[in-house]
Design an enzyme around this catalytic site. Sequence first.
Site, short mmCIF file in Angstrom:
data_model
loop_
_atom_site.label_atom_id
_atom_site.label_comp_id
_atom_site.label_asym_id
_atom_site.label_seq_id
_atom_site.Cartn_x
_atom_site.Cartn_y
_atom_site.Cartn_z
N ASP A 58 42.88 26.01 37.86
CA ASP A 58 42.87 25.08 39.00
C ASP A 58 44.28 25.01 39.59
OD1 ASP A 58 42.58 22.95 40.78
OD2 ASP A 58 41.48 21.71 39.36
N HIS B 143 39.17 25.35 40.64
CA HIS B 143 38.87 23.92 40.71
C HIS B 143 37.41 23.64 40.37
CE1 HIS B 143 39.50 19.80 41.71
NE2 HIS B 143 38.68 19.81 42.73
N SER C 100 37.59 15.82 39.97
CA SER C 100 38.46 15.91 41.13
C SER C 100 38.89 14.51 41.61
CB SER C 100 37.75 16.71 42.22
OG SER C 100 38.62 17.10 43.24
#
Lengths: 346, 346
Positions: B287, B316, B132
């Site tokens: 995602d 995600h 991320s």
Amino acid sequence: MGNKHETFTFKLGDFKLQSGKILKDAFLIVDVQGELNSAKSNAIVFATCFGGDHNFNQMGIGEGRALDPSKYCIISPNLFCSGQSSSPSNASPSQKGSKFPLVTYYDNINAQDKLLQEYFGITNPLLYIGFSMGAQQAFHWGALHGSRTGGIVPICGTAKTTFQNWIALEGCKLALTADAAFDNGNYTSPPSIGLKAFSMNYTSRLFDQKGYEENLHLGLFGGLADDHAYFQTLNDLFSGIDANNLIGMANTWQHGDIGKHEKFGGSTAKALSNITCPALVMPSSSDISFVAEDNIPEVKKMPDADLKVIDSKYGHFAGSMSPALSSEKEVNFIDDGIKDLLEKIG
Amino acid sequence: MGNKHETFTFKLGDFKLQSGKILKDAFLIVDVQGELNSAKSNAIVFATCFGGDHNFNQMGIGEGRALDPSKYCIISPNLFCSGQSSSPSNASPSQKGSKFPLVTYYDNINAQDKLLQEYFGITNPLLYIGFSMGAQQAFHWGALHGSRTGGIVPICGTAKTTFQNWIALEGCKLALTADAAFDNGNYTSPPSIGLKAFSMNYTSRLFDQKGYEENLHLGLFGGLADDHAYFQTLNDLFSGIDANNLIGMANTWQHGDIGKHEKFGGSTAKALSNITCPALVMPSSSDISFVAEDNIPEVKKMPDADLKVIDSKYGHFAGSMSPALSSEKEVNFIDDGIKDLLEKIG
């Protein structure tokens, strides 16, 4: 046939909602384009969408278009909570603002059925069509009145609001109500900070990643100078809507599920199988609020439904039927689909 | 080799940011698992993610895993604004809270480079990996220091933050700051209503439509009773983070673009072509914040990059490297990818 255009108020009186509560002095603001023929066989109900009243619907109507007012009598009954029909902003004092009750899609279509029968004398509309929240109304109409309807056309909507869609709307609502000026719905002037927060969160879902990267949003509303102008336009749009009305519409949307009716006992599948009229379901391939895939299992359970995906980069707006919010390709694709259906059922 | 585990503070002193501003008495909180070998050739930098500090990273580390502390020296430097390293919540009085300056990813990796060289004496880390916001740091590291790095592994992140991702974060920030208790960052107690609104909007993007419909979210954090428990857990997580820290991290994220460095003169493409070390880019197929498709053009511009999409429904979180937030399948797929890369470069 002429192309009459009028807007009027249809009074519902004290109107019983699904919840058992009474909506006092309820009314619908109704827009009509075109004339009803003597056989009353050319009525098209065109439901309204979130944040878009009957004026928004005008973009989908026109001579030569599928919704041709020289052929059809196109009736746009505004959603409850739209600010046109009975809404938190215009309710009688005891139900005004935060005191407005939850209204469901079934409440909306019940009021519309009353309008059709009592005002127009129509029991069998030729078609029921709608975009977004309008599409969800079309599903609800089909589930309850499919047997006496020529066809339904839900565009960019699902028969049941998905959980992710619910969360996104809850996020928008929490963003709006985080503004202390909202004051539990008892604001005296618009909660502008909250409305701006609502708008930005809503905006994030209008296009998918690709649509935004390709700057399609800058082509909207006749063309926008830059991202800032885009955000400002959306903010102006949502800030122009009463906050309790926005929340009222979002509540209807979040509650959306054709199974939630005593006739279907909570079974969405049972309700879908009751949509016996021909149905044309048109999602957009890039809509992230009403994902095209989510219509597939729904259509499978419907006895006479076609799924025609709008292959588009215009996200949710692909279903707006407006060249100002998508492109001619999308508008023509939808129009052609509707024309084919009208040919089949006409 | 032993499996030492320690957490320490690395002082950066008055640290010059990309903006030219000075971050006073800056520091990094650094977690280290495993021991650096004498050749200093087994260092893996494991960057941290949004809302997840070095403790979060522990879920991706373990004997037998790709990030094996019995083989590697795994260094987790916490992000600025994480609440661990220099952040609005712990800055010196003149830069505390709302007065904290904008920190970029380049600022983060510059501080980390200083840490590696001055504390560890490492100029050539074996690997730089992150999930991320950690993935975005990995891209930035690769662009600037690719020539002296064994490889980079960005998981669920893009080299440049997309516009839609920017809008979604802006929506989260506006939801938080709509709470008057936020008081332009000068709150005296947490703006709990705004934090809740932030959390709900952030939550809407953790899974895609399908993941939520399949109730994968209820399997997180060891299993949750219902949707309410899920919202509560996320709310507790975000409410436990200082609001200015959340906004500080979101600002870094929104500003993310490896092209934004004097060396690349604003050209993301030029920066991508400078990632000369082997790179393994691993997006998740579901995602919606860092869409897998968005990595494709990035990888094409990188001289030695492989794209391995994690085929997952875990949205995600598929890239979290944690069985508690995805499933063993995802964890193993990522681990295997990293192991292959380590084999190649080791």
